[in-house]
Design a protein around this motif. Sequence first.
Motif, short mmCIF file in Angstrom:
data_model
loop_
_atom_site.label_atom_id
_atom_site.label_comp_id
_atom_site.label_asym_id
_atom_site.label_seq_id
_atom_site.Cartn_x
_atom_site.Cartn_y
_atom_site.Cartn_z
N SER A 1 0.87 -1.18 0.09
CA SER A 1 0.11 -0.19 -0.08
C SER A 1 0.85 1.39 -0.08
O SER A 1 0.74 2.03 0.74
CB SER A 1 -0.93 0.03 1.08
OG SER A 1 -1.70 -1.14 1.09
N LEU A 2 1.65 1.36 -0.87
CA LEU A 2 2.72 2.32 -0.95
C LEU A 2 2.49 3.28 -2.23
O LEU A 2 2.04 2.52 -3.20
CB LEU A 2 4.30 1.96 -0.88
CG LEU A 2 4.79 1.35 0.47
CD1 LEU A 2 5.97 0.61 0.31
CD2 LEU A 2 4.73 2.49 1.60
N PRO A 3 2.89 4.56 -2.32
CA PRO A 3 2.78 5.19 -3.64
C PRO A 3 3.99 4.76 -4.53
O PRO A 3 4.86 4.14 -3.94
CB PRO A 3 3.20 6.58 -3.04
CG PRO A 3 3.04 6.97 -1.74
CD PRO A 3 3.13 5.22 -0.95
N SER A 4 3.70 4.68 -5.58
CA SER A 4 4.74 4.09 -6.71
C SER A 4 5.21 5.09 -7.82
O SER A 4 4.30 5.98 -8.06
CB SER A 4 4.06 2.76 -7.33
OG SER A 4 2.87 3.13 -7.87
N VAL A 5 6.49 5.00 -8.06
CA VAL A 5 6.65 5.99 -9.39
C VAL A 5 7.38 4.86 -10.50
O VAL A 5 8.30 4.08 -10.22
CB VAL A 5 8.06 6.79 -8.60
CG1 VAL A 5 8.59 7.59 -9.95
CG2 VAL A 5 7.57 7.61 -7.68
N ILE A 6 6.81 4.95 -11.65
CA ILE A 6 7.18 4.19 -12.71
C ILE A 6 8.23 4.92 -13.47
O ILE A 6 8.20 6.28 -13.73
CB ILE A 6 6.01 3.99 -13.63
CG1 ILE A 6 5.33 2.74 -12.97
CG2 ILE A 6 6.49 3.59 -15.09
CD1 ILE A 6 4.05 2.53 -13.94
N PHE A 7 9.40 4.24 -13.91
CA PHE A 7 10.55 4.68 -14.73
C PHE A 7 10.69 3.70 -15.94
O PHE A 7 11.13 2.59 -15.93
CB PHE A 7 11.83 4.79 -13.93
CG PHE A 7 12.88 5.46 -14.62
CD1 PHE A 7 12.95 6.71 -14.82
CD2 PHE A 7 14.05 4.80 -14.90
CE1 PHE A 7 14.04 7.49 -15.31
CE2 PHE A 7 14.99 5.24 -15.48
CZ PHE A 7 15.01 6.68 -15.61
N ALA A 8 9.96 4.34 -17.00
CA ALA A 8 10.10 3.65 -18.12
C ALA A 8 10.32 4.29 -19.57
O ALA A 8 9.96 5.43 -19.72
CB ALA A 8 8.85 2.48 -18.34
#
Length: 288
Positions: A162-169
């Motif tokens: 249940s954590l904020p997520s940051v996508i790097f792609a």
Amino acid sequence: MALENFSASLPLYVSLLLASGLVQAGRLLVVPMDGSHWLTMQMVVEKLIHKGHDVVVVIPDVSWQLGKSLNCTVKTYSSSHTLEDLDREFKYFSHTQWKTPEHSTRSFLTGSGKGFFELIFSHCRSLFNDKKLVEYLKQTSFDAVFLDPFHVCGLTVAKYLSLPSVIFARGIFCHYLEEGTQCPSLPSYVPRIFSKLTDTMTFKERVWNHLLYIEEHSFCHYFLKTAVEIASEVLQTPVTMTDLYSPVSIWLLRTDFVLEFPRPVMPNVVFVGGINCLQQKPLSKEFV
């Protein structure tokens, strides 16, 4: 009007968050992808460490590049395969691709590449089978998950914790960028990947683009079936890829808006430019 101002300022906000001295350093959980994906992400992770952030990288004990030369906490879990298995599947995949370049990418991913990607997807089951590691992740107060979405496990970890997520792609495989951000991407105006169409389409081309859009949904469901099954096992409830992508907080895309087809994007989609592989050393003086 307020939404437009926020969208225009978001890159500045992200820069401020990554700048040292302006905010308190955070604790970041990194779930990367092996190979060239990691060579790209590693530069950002090293910069975050340099800025004073507390970084924990979670990787399988069998990999090509992951975790090397990082001055941070690296947690490993046991893989269900050997390095020889990984090499064999990837060599078969790459050899077939070069041997028959006229085939579509879909054919490679569902044919010669299927065994390789099944190994990649299996990492997530191995991670959650390590109860000691899972307990450590649950007990550690992370601020966010920094992830490469291609092998899906980072998305599963973020949802599990249940954590904020940051996508790097570089881009998001299949149609999940549009669905996850609820961004309109009408097939009448935006060509689907691999279609070889432009954003100026005839009526016939628009119909064909719609058919490709329908085919893409069917293909992506098949290709990611194992990853979704593992995520459902971990989360103990049936989930879809849209369920995993929808909670993503920030999408950092390694491209530029001018290189994409015209389409609207949401304020949490940030184009960070062409960071696309290992940064090379400067040319020697004799070549300058």
